[in-house]
Design an enzyme around this catalytic site. Structure first.
Site, PDB file in Angstrom:
ATOM      1  N   ARG A  81       0.677  -1.266  -0.010  1.00 41.08           N
ATOM      2  CA  ARG A  81      -0.011   0.013   0.084  1.00 41.08           C
ATOM      3  C   ARG A  81       0.945   1.232  -0.140  1.00 41.08           C
ATOM      4  O   ARG A  81       0.670   1.855   0.866  1.00 41.08           O
ATOM      5  CB  ARG A  81      -0.852   0.093   1.133  1.00 41.08           C
TER       6      ARG A  81
ATOM      7  N   GLU B 153      17.837 -13.718  23.341  1.00 39.32           N
ATOM      8  CA  GLU B 153      17.886 -12.211  22.416  1.00 39.32           C
ATOM      9  C   GLU B 153      18.467 -11.252  23.424  1.00 39.32           C
ATOM     10  O   GLU B 153      17.972 -11.073  24.552  1.00 39.32           O
ATOM     11  CB  GLU B 153      16.754 -11.987  21.783  1.00 39.32           C
TER      12      GLU B 153
ATOM     13  N   ASP C 228       5.697 -17.360  20.258  1.00 39.01           N
ATOM     14  CA  ASP C 228       6.598 -16.484  19.272  1.00 39.01           C
ATOM     15  C   ASP C 228       7.771 -17.246  18.867  1.00 39.01           C
ATOM     16  O   ASP C 228       8.241 -17.341  17.806  1.00 39.01           O
ATOM     17  CB  ASP C 228       6.963 -15.230  19.792  1.00 39.01           C
TER      18      ASP C 228
ATOM     19  N   HIS D 228      10.076 -22.420  16.560  1.00 37.44           N
ATOM     20  CA  HIS D 228      11.423 -22.699  16.283  1.00 37.44           C
ATOM     21  C   HIS D 228      12.071 -23.869  17.355  1.00 37.44           C
ATOM     22  O   HIS D 228      12.682 -24.608  16.989  1.00 37.44           O
ATOM     23  CB  HIS D 228      12.550 -21.493  16.958  1.00 37.44           C
TER      24      HIS D 228
END
Length: 541
Positions: free
Chosen positions: A95, A270, A289, A294
Site C-alpha cells: 500500500r 536475544e 513466538d 523454532h
C-alpha cells in the site's frame, strides 16, 4: 516438492524439470538419487545443480522490515551465486504510491546495505530488469486485477511460463484476504505444465483452532504440496548440520539415548527488546513466538529417529513421531517459568523495561521470557528431560542445543582432584559463532592427577573458507524449486500447538503474572528454581 511422492498433476512434475535436465546430462546420477535428493547437498554440486527455473516471486508486504533486511538481499545473493534464471522476476505489492522505479531504488538500497555477497553491477542489472511494483491494499479488487495483468505481461515478455510463488510477508490477519483475492482472480490455478505456490510466514495461527482454520483457508486455494510454511530457523546451516552430525557419524548415535544423556537444553536468547514489533508481540509472548515453532522444531530434529532418506516425507514422518510422543509434566506450574524484562543495562547502555516500551500497555501480562520442561514418551528418550527457554533482553544473543551427558558412574579420583569437573556435553551453536563444542574432562599438566573441563571446538568460519548462505537464501530457492524438506507440514504445526495450548491455558486460568527480570541478565529466578528442583542448572548465557 519431493519427487518420490507420486502425483498425476502437471504441477507435480514441474519442480523436477531442472533436476531432470541435470540427470540427463550426468550419467552417474541415478533415478533414485534424484528422487531422494539430499537437502544438505551444496547447491553448486555439478551432479545435481539446484538452480531455479523460470518463475515470478510476488512479495506481499514488500515495504516491511523482513523484506528490506532479509528477503530482498537474499534474492540478490541467489542471483549473485548464479542460482536464479535470467528471466526471474520479482513483483512487489504494498500500500504505497510507488512506481516500479521507486521499488527498484528501495530494493537497490536494501541490497547494498544487507546483502551477504559483494555488489556487482551486472547482477543488479539482471535483477532490476525483472522488478515490478503493484500498489494497493489487500482488500482492493482493482489492485489484484492489476497484479494479474502484470503477471500475464511478465509471462509474455520474460518467459516465466505461469510459474508464480506468492510470499505473504504480512501480519497473519491479512493471510485470509490475500488467499481469497488470489482465488477471485484465478491466480492460484496454474495452467498445464506450470505451478503456483504460496509461502506463509509464521505464526501459523495463535492456537490450535486458529491454525486449523488458517489451513482450511489455504487448502481451499492451494494443494498441500504447494504450501510452504516458512520457519527461517530450519534454513540455518547449523540447524541442518544437526542431521549431518547425527547420521553421518558413528561417534554419536550409540550414546544418543536415555542410557547416556542426562538432559537436553535448547536455548534461544536475544539481547534486544521488542523494538518496532510491540504491536505484534503484545498478547503473543515468548512461548507462542519462539517455543511453539523454532524450539519445538529443534527438539524434533535432535530427538528424531534416523529417516530412511532425506526427502520431505521421510523427515516429516520422523519429526511428527517425536512431536506426537512429547508429554507435558504432571505439574505444569512448577515445570514452567515466565518473565518480563524490566529496565536495566544492555551493552553498557540503559534500556527501558517491557512495560515502558512504546505501544505496550502498562498492565500487559505478556511474557518476554518463557521456559518449559518437556519429556518424550518413547524408548530412546524415556526419562530424559528437555528444557526449552527463550527470552528477550537477556545477557547476550545466543541460540544453541546442548546435549548434556550423564556423569561417569565411577571416578577413581579424590574429591579435590575433580572438584570443578562437570558433565560432558555436546553443544551445537546455531547463532552466533556457528559451530559445535564438545566439553570433556582432561588432566591438568603437572605431577598431580587434577582433572578439569576443557572444550574442543569446531567453528564454521574456520573450517570452511566461505561464508554460509543466509537461511532465507536457502528457503527461497527451495520454494522456487519446489523442494519442501525444510518446511514444517500442517500436521507438525498442529502437534506443536497441542503442546503449547495447555501451557498457555494454565498461565491464563491461574492468573500467573510474569516475574520481572532486569534487562541484561539471565532471566527470572523462577526459571533457575525450576532447574534446581531437578538438581540441574541452566548453561550460562
Amino acid at each position: 516438492m519431493n519427487q518420490s511422492e507420486p502425483s498425476a498433476s502437471p504441477e507435480a512434475a514441474a519442480p523436477g524439470e531442472p533436476v531432470a535436465a541435470a540427470q540427463a546430462a550426468a550419467s552417474t546420477t541415478t533415478t533414485l538419487e534424484v528422487a531422494e535428493a539430499n537437502p544438505l547437498r551444496d547447491p553448486r554440486d555439478k551432479r545435481l545443480p539446484r538452480v531455479a527455473g523460470p518463475s515470478v516471486l510476488v512479495l506481499f508486504g514488500v515495504t516491511g522490515d523482513l523484506s528490506r533486511r532479509k528477503l530482498l538481499p537474499a534474492i540478490y545473493d541467489l542471483g549473485n551465486r548464479g542460482l536464479l534464471p535470467p528471466g526471474f522476476s520479482l513483483v512487489g505489492f504494498a500500500r504505497r504510491d510507488w512506481a516500479s522505479q521507486d521499488f527498484a531504488k528501495i530494493t537497490h538500497d536494501a541490497v547494498k546495505e544487507h546483502a551477504r555477497t559483494p555488489f556487482r553491477e551486472e547482477v543488479w542489472k539482471q535483477i532490476c530488469e525483472g522488478l515490478h511494483f503493484v500498489p494497493g491494499s489487500f482488500d482492493d479488487d482493482g489492485a489484484f486485477d492489476a497484479l494479474a495483468m502484470v503477471l500475464k505481461e511478465i509471462d509474455e515478455t520474460r518467459g516465466t511460463g505461469g510459474n508464480y510463488a506468492f510470499y505473504t510477508s504480512t501480519p497473519p490477519k491479512f493471510f485470509p484476504v490475500i488467499i481469497e483475492q488470489l482465488k477471485r482472480t484465478g491466480l492460484h490455478k496454474p495452467p498445464p505444465g506450470a505451478w503456483r505456490r504460496v509461502v506463509i510466514e509464521k505464526p501459523f495461527g495463535h492456537d490450535l483452532e486458529s491454525a486449523k482454520e488458517l489451513n482450511r483457508i489455504v487448502d481451499s486455494a492451494f494443494r498441500p504440496d504447494s504450501v510452504f510454511r516458512i520457519d527461517h530457523y530450519l534454513g540455518k546451516e547449523t540447524v541442518q548440520n544437526i542431521l549431518a552430525l547425527r547420521f553421518a557419524n558413528t561417534l554419536w548415535e550409540p550414546i544418543w539415548n536415555r542410557g547416556y544423556v542426562d538432559h537436553v537444553q535448547i536455548t534461544m536468547a536475544e539481547d534486544i527488546g521488542v523494538g518496532t514489533r510491540a504491536g505484534y508481540y503484545d498478547g503473543i509472548g515468548a512461548a507462542r513466538d519462539v517455543i511453539q515453532n523454532h524450539l519445538l522444531q529443534l527438539m524434533a530434529l535432535v530427538a528424531m529417529e534416523d529417516p530412511t532418506a532425506f526427502g520431505a516425507s521421510a523427515l516429516r514422518r520422523e519429526k511428527e513421531k517425536v512431536l506426537e510422543a512429547i508429554k507435558l509434566p504432571a505439574d505444569l506450574e512448577t515445570s514452567t517459568a515466565i518473565g518480563q524484562y524490566t529496565e536495566g543495562w544492555q551493552g553498557g547502555v540503559p534500556v527501558p523495561g517491557f512495560l515502558e516500551e512504546e505501544g505496550i500497555p502498562p498492565d500487559s501480562r505478556t511474557e518476554t521470557y518463557a521456559a518449559v520442561k518437556l519429556e518424550i514418551a518413547n524408548r530412546r528418550w524415556a526419562g530424559v528431560p528437555f528444557y526449552l527457554r527463550t527470552g528477550k533482553r537477556l545477557g547476550r544473543r545466543m541460540t544453541e542445543v546442548a546435549v548434556v551427558f550423564q556423569r561417569a558412574p565411577h571416578l577413581p579420583f579424590s574429591k579435590t582432584d575433580t572438584e570443578i569437573l562437570g558433565q560432558n556435553a555436546l553443544v551445537i551453536r546455531v547463532q552466533p559463532d556457528e559451530g559445535i563444542t564438545v566439553r570433556f574432562g582432561s588432566k591438568v599438566p603437572g605431577t598431580a592427577m587434577e582433572v578439569r573441563d576443557v572444550n574442543m571446538d569446531f567453528a564454521y568460519g574456520e573450517a570452511f573458507l566461505e561464508s554460509s548462505p543466509e537461511a532465507y537464501e536457502r528457503l527461497l530457492l527451495d520454494v522456487l524449486i519446489g523442494d519442501p524438506p525444510l518446511f514444517p507440514h500442517q500436521r507438525e504445526v498442529e502437534l506443536q500447538w497441542s503442546i503449547i495450548d495447555p501451557i498457555e491455558k494454565l498461565w491464563a486460568e491461574s492468573g500467573r503474572r510474569p516475574e520481572g527480570y532486569a534487562a541484561g541478565t539471565g532471566g527470572p529466578a523462577s526459571a533457575d528454581a525450576m532447574m534446581a528442583r531437578d538438581g540441574r542448572a541452566w548453561r550460562r548465557l
